[in-house]
Design a protein around this motif. Structure first.
Motif, PDB file in Angstrom:
ATOM      1  N   THR A 170      -4.993  -7.959   5.081  1.00 41.20           N
ATOM      2  CA  THR A 170      -5.655  -9.057   5.783  1.00 41.20           C
ATOM      3  C   THR A 170      -5.944  -8.727   7.243  1.00 41.20           C
ATOM      4  O   THR A 170      -6.848  -9.306   7.850  1.00 41.20           O
ATOM      5  N   ASP A 171      -5.180  -7.792   7.835  1.00 46.53           N
ATOM      6  CA  ASP A 171      -5.414  -7.403   9.227  1.00 46.53           C
ATOM      7  C   ASP A 171      -6.301  -6.168   9.348  1.00 46.53           C
ATOM      8  O   ASP A 171      -6.474  -5.629  10.442  1.00 46.53           O
ATOM      9  N   GLY A 172      -6.858  -5.711   8.218  1.00 50.70           N
ATOM     10  CA  GLY A 172      -7.733  -4.548   8.233  1.00 50.70           C
ATOM     11  C   GLY A 172      -7.025  -3.220   8.074  1.00 50.70           C
ATOM     12  O   GLY A 172      -7.678  -2.174   7.981  1.00 50.70           O
ATOM     13  N   SER A 173      -5.691  -3.225   8.021  1.00 52.07           N
ATOM     14  CA  SER A 173      -4.944  -1.976   7.873  1.00 52.07           C
ATOM     15  C   SER A 173      -5.017  -1.467   6.438  1.00 52.07           C
ATOM     16  O   SER A 173      -5.285  -2.216   5.505  1.00 52.07           O
ATOM     17  N   LEU A 174      -4.784  -0.168   6.285  1.00 49.26           N
ATOM     18  CA  LEU A 174      -4.823   0.456   4.969  1.00 49.26           C
ATOM     19  C   LEU A 174      -3.694  -0.080   4.097  1.00 49.26           C
ATOM     20  O   LEU A 174      -2.557  -0.236   4.547  1.00 49.26           O
ATOM     21  N   LEU A 175      -4.019  -0.355   2.843  1.00 48.28           N
ATOM     22  CA  LEU A 175      -3.074  -0.937   1.892  1.00 48.28           C
ATOM     23  C   LEU A 175      -3.182  -0.180   0.576  1.00 48.28           C
ATOM     24  O   LEU A 175      -4.285   0.135   0.125  1.00 48.28           O
ATOM     25  N   ILE A 176      -2.051   0.140  -0.028  1.00 48.15           N
ATOM     26  CA  ILE A 176      -2.070   0.705  -1.377  1.00 48.15           C
ATOM     27  C   ILE A 176      -1.901  -0.447  -2.355  1.00 48.15           C
ATOM     28  O   ILE A 176      -0.865  -1.104  -2.373  1.00 48.15           O
ATOM     29  N   GLN A 177      -2.906  -0.673  -3.171  1.00 44.72           N
ATOM     30  CA  GLN A 177      -2.903  -1.838  -4.058  1.00 44.72           C
ATOM     31  C   GLN A 177      -2.352  -1.531  -5.449  1.00 44.72           C
ATOM     32  O   GLN A 177      -2.065  -2.449  -6.205  1.00 44.72           O
ATOM     33  N   ARG A 178      -2.195  -0.250  -5.752  1.00 41.13           N
ATOM     34  CA  ARG A 178      -1.513   0.122  -6.993  1.00 41.13           C
ATOM     35  C   ARG A 178      -0.800   1.443  -6.783  1.00 41.13           C
ATOM     36  O   ARG A 178      -1.437   2.458  -6.484  1.00 41.13           O
ATOM     37  N   ILE A 179       0.533   1.412  -6.908  1.00 42.20           N
ATOM     38  CA  ILE A 179       1.367   2.605  -6.776  1.00 42.20           C
ATOM     39  C   ILE A 179       2.016   2.893  -8.120  1.00 42.20           C
ATOM     40  O   ILE A 179       2.741   2.051  -8.654  1.00 42.20           O
ATOM     41  N   ALA A 180       1.747   4.049  -8.680  1.00 38.90           N
ATOM     42  CA  ALA A 180       2.412   4.474  -9.919  1.00 38.90           C
ATOM     43  C   ALA A 180       3.693   5.238  -9.572  1.00 38.90           C
ATOM     44  O   ALA A 180       3.825   5.800  -8.491  1.00 38.90           O
ATOM     45  N   PHE A 181       4.640   5.241 -10.500  1.00 33.87           N
ATOM     46  CA  PHE A 181       5.885   6.001 -10.366  1.00 33.87           C
ATOM     47  C   PHE A 181       6.622   5.697  -9.058  1.00 33.87           C
ATOM     48  O   PHE A 181       7.221   6.576  -8.443  1.00 33.87           O
ATOM     49  N   VAL A 227      -4.573  -8.893  -3.119  1.00 32.38           N
ATOM     50  CA  VAL A 227      -4.824  -9.765  -1.972  1.00 32.38           C
ATOM     51  C   VAL A 227      -6.329  -9.915  -1.821  1.00 32.38           C
ATOM     52  O   VAL A 227      -7.082  -8.955  -1.996  1.00 32.38           O
ATOM     53  N   ASN A 228      -6.766 -11.117  -1.542  1.00 32.13           N
ATOM     54  CA  ASN A 228      -8.191 -11.419  -1.411  1.00 32.13           C
ATOM     55  C   ASN A 228      -8.613 -11.289   0.045  1.00 32.13           C
ATOM     56  O   ASN A 228      -8.241 -12.114   0.887  1.00 32.13           O
ATOM     57  N   THR A 229      -9.375 -10.248   0.346  1.00 34.98           N
ATOM     58  CA  THR A 229     -10.010 -10.098   1.654  1.00 34.98           C
ATOM     59  C   THR A 229     -11.450  -9.659   1.394  1.00 34.98           C
ATOM     60  O   THR A 229     -11.776  -9.216   0.281  1.00 34.98           O
ATOM     61  N   PRO A 230     -12.314  -9.744   2.396  1.00 35.24           N
ATOM     62  CA  PRO A 230     -13.704  -9.320   2.181  1.00 35.24           C
ATOM     63  C   PRO A 230     -13.839  -7.866   1.749  1.00 35.24           C
ATOM     64  O   PRO A 230     -14.830  -7.491   1.114  1.00 35.24           O
ATOM     65  N   THR A 231     -12.838  -7.027   2.069  1.00 36.12           N
ATOM     66  CA  THR A 231     -12.936  -5.607   1.734  1.00 36.12           C
ATOM     67  C   THR A 231     -11.909  -5.178   0.687  1.00 36.12           C
ATOM     68  O   THR A 231     -11.758  -3.994   0.432  1.00 36.12           O
ATOM     69  N   SER A 232     -11.207  -6.129   0.084  1.00 39.76           N
ATOM     70  CA  SER A 232     -10.179  -5.780  -0.897  1.00 39.76           C
ATOM     71  C   SER A 232     -10.802  -5.144  -2.120  1.00 39.76           C
ATOM     72  O   SER A 232     -11.845  -5.567  -2.614  1.00 39.76           O
ATOM     73  N   ALA A 233     -10.135  -4.099  -2.626  1.00 37.58           N
ATOM     74  CA  ALA A 233     -10.637  -3.391  -3.797  1.00 37.58           C
ATOM     75  C   ALA A 233      -9.937  -3.832  -5.080  1.00 37.58           C
ATOM     76  O   ALA A 233     -10.278  -3.372  -6.161  1.00 37.58           O
TER      77      ALA A 233
END
Length: 293
Positions: A73-84, A129-135
């Motif tokens: 939400t603050d524009g920082s890099l986020l990992i939205q799916r982490i395996a293992f 998370v819902n943001t304008p740039t969320s993948a």
């Protein structure tokens, strides 16, 4: 269209006859208050630590499984799916030894089941998370069974065990399932819906009123999806740890494991010109054999 909510239970050390009866008929279970708030806080801190480590070390793939990146939400890099994820954490690896998880194995009787910490995609952390740039804001209808076909084996029973780290009332989106579809024919399992493309609600689906610390379980052959939150920003945040319970031959992954084809398909994206780009980066590959204290 409103989505019906499902009944929930409480899990002690062992499954009851009522739990087994409900699961056999419907293919899923919802247990309230599986972990206490103190344990929940420890897990949330650990997930953040793992994410920071992966980002700081430019790791984009673990044991052949790509990480899914987005923006917070603050524009920082986020990992939205982490395996293992448990392979980077003694805390999460030890958590999988909770005796209540062993009690869940009987849901797959008469098959011999186990916790798949080093198989499939291991312990997965999903972060919606819902943001304008969320993948990563939703996940279309699918079952987990075709993964076996892509890996060259027959479809075998498995469980997806989800530990929910945030409150998620039914109106905030989240997990939806089609009860009873775990016993469907092979044709219906493969072709009932368009895998991952179809996000439309189904008049037979049920949703979940989730509180942080709840546990959900569903048979991998059950049709399910993740509904997008209608809200933007912090209120839309949903973090879930998924623990695979698997059957069949032991098939651990390792640092040199190939990326499965279904993950490559998930990486296809169209740019504004209509061309297809691969969103999978070929960055550093992580070994999963050494835990980071």
């Amino acid at each position: 269209m409103s989505t019906a909510s499902n009944p929930h239970f409480v899990l002690d050390n062992n499954l009851s006859a009522k739990h087994l009866e409900f699961f056999n008929a419907n293919g899923y279970l919802h247990f309230k208050n599986f972990i206490e708030r103190g344990v929940l806080s420890d897990i949330l801190r650990e997930v953040k630590r793992i994410q920071d480590y992966l980002i700081d070390n430019n790791i984009e793939k673990i044991n052949g499984i790509p990480l899914k990146f987005g923006q917070d939400t603050d524009g920082s890099l986020l990992i939205q799916r982490i395996a293992f994820a448990s392979q980077y954490s003694t805390l999460l690896s030890d958590f999988l030894k909770d005796e209540r998880f062993q009690g869940l194995l009987k849901l797959l009787n008469p098959y011999e089941a186990r916790i798949g910490e080093f198989e499939k995609d291991g312990l997965v952390v999903n972060h919606y998370v819902n943001t304008p740039t969320s993948a990563f804001t939703q996940l279309g209808w699918h079952t987990d069974s075709p993964r076996d076909l892509f890996l060259g084996s027959k479809i075998l029973p498995m469980l997806n065990v989800g530990l929910h780290l945030d409150d998620c009332p039914i109106e905030n989106g989240g997990l939806r399932v089609l009860p009873g579809t775990h016993t469907q024919s092979l044709f219906r399992l493969l072709f009932r819906k368009k895998y991952f493309i179809d996000n439309k609600p189904d008049n037979k689906e049920v949703g979940f009123d989730i509180s942080a610390g709840d546990l959900t379980i569903h048979d991998g052959r059950l049709w399910h999806r993740v509904q997008q939150s209608p809200f933007q920003g912090e209120v839309s945040r949903r973090r879930v740890i998924y623990i695979p319970v698997v059957t069949g031959a032991y098939q651990p992954k390792h640092a040199n494991s190939a990326t499965p084809f279904y993950h490559k398909l998930a990486g296809l994206k169209r740019n504004p010109n209509g061309r297809i780009n691969w969103s999978l980066a070929e960055g550093k590959t992580a070994t999963a054999q050494k835990k980071i204290a």
